[in-house]
Write a protein that holds these residues in place. Structure first.
Motif, PDB file in Angstrom:
ATOM      1  N   THR A 170       0.828  -1.199   0.000  1.00  0.00           N
ATOM      2  CA  THR A 170       0.000   0.000   0.000  1.00  0.00           C
ATOM      3  C   THR A 170       0.861   1.246   0.000  1.00  0.00           C
ATOM      4  O   THR A 170       1.865   1.323   0.714  1.00  0.00           O
ATOM      5  CB  THR A 170      -0.928   0.014   1.230  1.00  0.00           C
ATOM      6  OG1 THR A 170      -1.817  -1.100   1.168  1.00  0.00           O
ATOM      7  CG2 THR A 170      -1.743   1.304   1.281  1.00  0.00           C
TER       8      THR A 170
ATOM      9  N   THR B 248       0.687   5.148   1.014  1.00  0.00           N
ATOM     10  CA  THR B 248      -0.103   6.079   1.816  1.00  0.00           C
ATOM     11  C   THR B 248       0.576   7.433   1.812  1.00  0.00           C
ATOM     12  O   THR B 248       1.706   7.584   2.291  1.00  0.00           O
ATOM     13  CB  THR B 248      -0.255   5.578   3.264  1.00  0.00           C
ATOM     14  OG1 THR B 248      -0.840   4.270   3.258  1.00  0.00           O
ATOM     15  CG2 THR B 248      -1.153   6.515   4.056  1.00  0.00           C
TER      16      THR B 248
ATOM     17  N   GLU C  70      -4.621   7.343  -0.498  1.00  0.00           N
ATOM     18  CA  GLU C  70      -4.066   6.002  -0.287  1.00  0.00           C
ATOM     19  C   GLU C  70      -4.325   5.157  -1.521  1.00  0.00           C
ATOM     20  O   GLU C  70      -5.382   5.250  -2.143  1.00  0.00           O
ATOM     21  CB  GLU C  70      -4.697   5.349   0.943  1.00  0.00           C
ATOM     22  CG  GLU C  70      -4.077   3.995   1.302  1.00  0.00           C
ATOM     23  CD  GLU C  70      -4.576   3.468   2.631  1.00  0.00           C
ATOM     24  OE1 GLU C  70      -4.007   3.870   3.663  1.00  0.00           O
ATOM     25  OE2 GLU C  70      -5.539   2.674   2.625  1.00  0.00           O
TER      26      GLU C  70
ATOM     27  N   SER D 130       4.340  12.989   4.626  1.00  0.00           N
ATOM     28  CA  SER D 130       4.702  11.577   4.689  1.00  0.00           C
ATOM     29  C   SER D 130       4.258  10.845   3.428  1.00  0.00           C
ATOM     30  O   SER D 130       3.146  11.050   2.929  1.00  0.00           O
ATOM     31  CB  SER D 130       4.043  10.916   5.914  1.00  0.00           C
ATOM     32  OG  SER D 130       4.269   9.513   5.927  1.00  0.00           O
TER      33      SER D 130
ATOM     34  N   ARG E 224       4.432   6.796   2.618  1.00  0.00           N
ATOM     35  CA  ARG E 224       4.822   5.480   3.121  1.00  0.00           C
ATOM     36  C   ARG E 224       4.492   4.412   2.084  1.00  0.00           C
ATOM     37  O   ARG E 224       3.368   4.341   1.578  1.00  0.00           O
ATOM     38  CB  ARG E 224       4.123   5.167   4.449  1.00  0.00           C
ATOM     39  CG  ARG E 224       4.522   6.124   5.571  1.00  0.00           C
ATOM     40  CD  ARG E 224       4.003   5.669   6.922  1.00  0.00           C
ATOM     41  NE  ARG E 224       4.640   4.438   7.383  1.00  0.00           N
ATOM     42  CZ  ARG E 224       5.834   4.382   7.970  1.00  0.00           C
ATOM     43  NH1 ARG E 224       6.535   5.491   8.160  1.00  0.00           N
ATOM     44  NH2 ARG E 224       6.335   3.232   8.365  1.00  0.00           N
ATOM     45  N   TRP E 225       5.505   3.601   1.791  1.00  0.00           N
ATOM     46  CA  TRP E 225       5.355   2.503   0.833  1.00  0.00           C
ATOM     47  C   TRP E 225       5.741   1.215   1.536  1.00  0.00           C
ATOM     48  O   TRP E 225       6.869   1.067   1.993  1.00  0.00           O
ATOM     49  CB  TRP E 225       6.259   2.737  -0.390  1.00  0.00           C
ATOM     50  CG  TRP E 225       6.406   1.539  -1.286  1.00  0.00           C
ATOM     51  CD1 TRP E 225       7.522   0.791  -1.490  1.00  0.00           C
ATOM     52  CD2 TRP E 225       5.389   0.961  -2.125  1.00  0.00           C
ATOM     53  NE1 TRP E 225       7.281  -0.207  -2.388  1.00  0.00           N
ATOM     54  CE2 TRP E 225       5.974  -0.134  -2.795  1.00  0.00           C
ATOM     55  CE3 TRP E 225       4.047   1.256  -2.354  1.00  0.00           C
ATOM     56  CZ2 TRP E 225       5.260  -0.924  -3.690  1.00  0.00           C
ATOM     57  CZ3 TRP E 225       3.336   0.474  -3.249  1.00  0.00           C
ATOM     58  CH2 TRP E 225       3.941  -0.599  -3.905  1.00  0.00           C
ATOM     59  N   ASN E 226       4.780   0.326   1.666  1.00  0.00           N
ATOM     60  CA  ASN E 226       5.030  -0.931   2.365  1.00  0.00           C
ATOM     61  C   ASN E 226       5.631  -0.671   3.747  1.00  0.00           C
ATOM     62  O   ASN E 226       6.601  -1.312   4.158  1.00  0.00           O
ATOM     63  CB  ASN E 226       5.947  -1.834   1.532  1.00  0.00           C
ATOM     64  CG  ASN E 226       5.951  -3.268   2.018  1.00  0.00           C
ATOM     65  OD1 ASN E 226       4.967  -3.747   2.580  1.00  0.00           O
ATOM     66  ND2 ASN E 226       7.062  -3.954   1.816  1.00  0.00           N
ATOM     67  N   GLU E 227       5.045   0.332   4.430  1.00  0.00           N
ATOM     68  CA  GLU E 227       5.450   0.728   5.788  1.00  0.00           C
ATOM     69  C   GLU E 227       6.828   1.377   5.857  1.00  0.00           C
ATOM     70  O   GLU E 227       7.365   1.593   6.934  1.00  0.00           O
ATOM     71  CB  GLU E 227       5.401  -0.477   6.751  1.00  0.00           C
ATOM     72  CG  GLU E 227       4.026  -1.087   6.892  1.00  0.00           C
ATOM     73  CD  GLU E 227       2.981  -0.072   7.340  1.00  0.00           C
ATOM     74  OE1 GLU E 227       3.301   0.782   8.178  1.00  0.00           O
ATOM     75  OE2 GLU E 227       1.845  -0.115   6.826  1.00  0.00           O
ATOM     76  N   ARG E 228       7.407   1.728   4.709  1.00  0.00           N
ATOM     77  CA  ARG E 228       8.693   2.439   4.700  1.00  0.00           C
ATOM     78  C   ARG E 228       8.438   3.895   4.345  1.00  0.00           C
ATOM     79  O   ARG E 228       7.716   4.193   3.378  1.00  0.00           O
ATOM     80  CB  ARG E 228       9.657   1.819   3.690  1.00  0.00           C
ATOM     81  CG  ARG E 228       9.998   0.362   3.976  1.00  0.00           C
ATOM     82  CD  ARG E 228      10.859  -0.211   2.865  1.00  0.00           C
ATOM     83  NE  ARG E 228      12.178   0.418   2.818  1.00  0.00           N
ATOM     84  CZ  ARG E 228      13.063   0.182   1.859  1.00  0.00           C
ATOM     85  NH1 ARG E 228      12.771  -0.651   0.864  1.00  0.00           N
ATOM     86  NH2 ARG E 228      14.233   0.783   1.871  1.00  0.00           N
ATOM     87  N   GLU E 229       9.039   4.808   5.092  1.00  0.00           N
ATOM     88  CA  GLU E 229       8.892   6.233   4.824  1.00  0.00           C
ATOM     89  C   GLU E 229       9.834   6.648   3.696  1.00  0.00           C
ATOM     90  O   GLU E 229      11.051   6.440   3.788  1.00  0.00           O
ATOM     91  CB  GLU E 229       9.193   7.049   6.081  1.00  0.00           C
ATOM     92  CG  GLU E 229       9.081   8.550   5.887  1.00  0.00           C
ATOM     93  CD  GLU E 229       7.704   8.983   5.430  1.00  0.00           C
ATOM     94  OE1 GLU E 229       7.618   9.579   4.337  1.00  0.00           O
ATOM     95  OE2 GLU E 229       6.720   8.703   6.169  1.00  0.00           O
TER      96      GLU E 229
END
Length: 272
Positions: A2, A4, A24, A61, A63-68
């Motif tokens: 995802t 975001t 998103e 922010s 965020r890609w696959n929970e990485r900032e």
């Protein structure tokens, strides 16, 4: 995976050109960013990938696959570009290197990200050229960008972006420079490739009729801000912002002027 985007800003000097954009893109979703020229849609795409021009600074922010991604070192971002996130630009003539063959450019990302040998990368380039329906792939990959038509150059650019099978594709007005017939072919190609690979898609355009062919949700921008966010069916049938209503009028007028045989993918059936 995802993507975001939360309160994204882009400042150029003292001027804020993207102001608090949020959206998103869940895994497999197809989202459109739409607005007139200068609305901030392309800068949003460049900010996601860390490709902003010199003097521009991103905040907020992503965020890609929970990485900032905002503030991520360029070396780390480079490992994502082309591998996990691909991008197709508006004008392939400037996106493609004029002094390298099409095959070398398609094969470059797989050599970098997958460590393929030169011969294996060439074989992949032939396969990718065939996948995007370039004619006579063996011969086409040996040619240079100026030896291809505009539609063929855009197909080559798509092959480059998708060679490593990214999970997200950003398509920044990829049909604007093409005539309506070729535009429809490129839209159909993009949609089939996205569906075949199960990719997520961010499609950027100023044309609501085009967006209706490929996205399921639209985010409407004006002056760097979100003015409306809704399913495409709602933007077409019950837009709430003056900006969206203007885009709808423009799309309807364009379709009325176009011969029925040249409408992209039956766009006329989607509009009231």
């Amino acid at each position: 995976m995802t993507l975001t985007v939360t309160d994204l800003t882009v400042d150029i000097g003292e001027r804020r050109v993207v102001d608090g954009i949020s959206f998103e893109v869940p895994d497999g979703a197809r989202l459109g960013l739409i607005g007139e020229s200068g609305s901030g849609k392309s800068l949003t795409a460049l900010a996601i990938l860390g490709l902003l021009p010199d003097g521009a600074e991103a905040g907020g922010s992503v965020r890609w696959n929970e990485r900032e991604l905002i503030g991520m070192p360029d070396r780390e971002l480079a490992t994502l570009r082309g591998d996990e996130i691909g991008i197709v630009f508006q004008e392939p003539r400037t996106a493609l290197n004029p002094i390298r063959t099409i095959g070398r450019q398609i094969g470059e990302s797989v050599r970098i990200h997958e460590g393929l040998s030169r011969s294996d990368a060439r074989a992949r380039a032939v396969a990718e050229a065939a996948r995007v329906a370039l004619p006579d792939p063996e011969r086409t990959i040996a040619r240079y960008p100026h030896q291809l038509s505009g539609g063929q150059r855009q197909r080559a650019a798509i092959a480059m972006a998708l060679a490593c099978r990214p999970r997200l594709l950003i398509a920044d007005e990829p049909t604007t420079a093409l005539d309506v017939t070729i535009q429809a072919e490129i839209l159909e190609l993009l949609l089939s490739l996205v569906e075949d690979d199960g990719m997520s898609l961010i499609f950027i355009t100023h044309d609501l009729a085009v967006l209706s062919q490929i996205a399921t949700h639209g985010v409407v921008l004006e002056d760097g801000r979100v003015v409306e966010s809704a399913p495409i069916s709602t933007l077409l049938s019950a837009p709430t912002s003056p900006v969206t209503r203007g885009l709808l009028r423009d799309a309807t007028a364009t379709l009325w002027r176009a011969p029925a045989s040249r409408l992209p993918g039956g766009a006329g059936r989607s509009l009231p």
